[in-house]
Design a protein around this motif. Structure first.
Motif, short mmCIF file in Angstrom:
data_model
loop_
_atom_site.label_atom_id
_atom_site.label_comp_id
_atom_site.label_asym_id
_atom_site.label_seq_id
_atom_site.Cartn_x
_atom_site.Cartn_y
_atom_site.Cartn_z
N GLU A 1 35.78 -7.48 26.02
CA GLU A 1 36.75 -6.58 25.41
C GLU A 1 36.58 -6.57 23.89
OE1 GLU A 1 41.60 -6.15 24.96
OE2 GLU A 1 40.77 -7.07 26.77
N TYR B 1 34.86 -1.91 26.23
CA TYR B 1 34.24 -3.07 26.86
C TYR B 1 32.73 -3.04 26.61
CZ TYR B 1 38.73 -3.80 29.04
OH TYR B 1 40.08 -4.02 29.23
N LYS C 1 33.62 -8.47 35.40
CA LYS C 1 34.23 -9.57 34.65
C LYS C 1 33.32 -10.04 33.52
CE LYS C 1 32.39 -13.15 37.73
NZ LYS C 1 32.72 -14.27 38.66
N ARG D 1 36.14 1.55 30.34
CA ARG D 1 36.43 0.88 31.61
C ARG D 1 35.66 -0.44 31.68
NH1 ARG D 1 39.55 3.46 35.05
NH2 ARG D 1 39.60 5.73 35.17
N GLN D 2 36.30 -1.44 32.25
CA GLN D 2 35.66 -2.74 32.44
C GLN D 2 34.94 -2.73 33.78
OE1 GLN D 2 38.34 -6.09 32.42
NE2 GLN D 2 36.68 -7.57 32.08
N HIS D 3 33.63 -2.61 33.74
CA HIS D 3 32.85 -2.50 34.97
C HIS D 3 32.77 -3.81 35.75
CE1 HIS D 3 31.50 1.63 34.78
NE2 HIS D 3 31.13 1.49 33.53
N CYS E 1 32.00 -8.10 31.26
CA CYS E 1 32.12 -7.22 30.10
C CYS E 1 33.06 -7.86 29.07
CB CYS E 1 32.66 -5.86 30.52
SG CYS E 1 31.69 -5.04 31.80
N SER F 1 29.13 -4.01 27.45
CA SER F 1 28.38 -4.36 28.66
C SER F 1 26.89 -4.31 28.37
CB SER F 1 28.71 -3.37 29.79
OG SER F 1 30.10 -3.28 30.00
#
Length: 206
Positions: free
Chosen positions: A93, A102, A89, A85-87, A91, A104
């Motif tokens: 890809e 993603y 903006k 999950r992209q926590h 993070c 982070s």
């Protein structure tokens, strides 16, 4: 900068001086490559991912502070982790074994939770989140927040809100909480254990 491209060469380790003395060692801070001749897979993955995004700096998920990325371990004054999950903006890809992940980062002060205003707690049971046991300067291949679920709210299906497992029923590996699973109640497949940070946490301000 140096010959390693866009990343900074660390001049010293003074940024870690705020840590307790018993943590100033290679057990708590990643210091050396695992591979031969500088071909450490984790380091190469992180640097190549960030280079592809032309990003020599990263932003902490929790406090939004900007951190330089270094060309050798410890790679950052904090720790990286991967999540499906992209926590936010901030993070990055990446493809890992054909799947989208993603990249982070959480800074050292937020992991330790000792600096003023850096501690976060569960919105539901008020348990503080504690990242102080995580090794600094490297990367975890799973979502570090999902791996430390503290109460029943964190175990609920994202669709029907029914409990997926008992809060006392622990999975064998931390990475299991980052996998897509089917809800036994409604059958929906999702990354149910990975909640948004805003859903789970509140800033613990004294």
């Amino acid at each position: 900068m140096n010959g390693s491209g866009i990343f900074t060469r660390r001049q010293d380790f003074s940024s870690f001086n705020s840590l307790p003395r018993h943590k100033l060692n290679s057990y708590h801070i990643k210091m050396e490559d695992e591979g031969n001749h500088g071909n450490d897979e984790t380091r190469c993955f992180i640097l190549s991912t960030l280079a592809a995004h032309n990003s020599p700096k990263v932003v902490c998920l929790l406090c939004q502070s900007t951190l330089p990325v270094y060309d050798r371990y410890p790679l950052v004054d904090g720790t990286f982790f991967l999540s499906p999950r992209q926590h936010s903006k901030h993070c990055f890809e990446a493809k890992v074994e054909g799947k989208t992940q993603y990249l982070s980062v959480v800074c050292m002060d937020c992991l330790e939770g000792t600096a003023p205003g850096r501690k976060i707690k569960c919105r539901y049971c008020t348990t503080p989140w504690d990242g102080s046991s995580l090794v600094l300067g490297t990367m975890y291949s799973y979502d570090i927040f999902a791996a430390q679920a503290c109460c029943a709210e964190r175990y609920k299906c994202n669709n029907c809100q029914k409990s997926l497992v008992s809060s006392f029923q622990k999975m064998p590996f931390y990475s299991d909480y980052s996998h897509r699973v089917s809800c036994p109640q409604c059958g929906v497949q999702d990354f149910h254990f990975i909640k948004s940070l805003a859903f789970c946490f509140a800033r613990d301000i004294p």
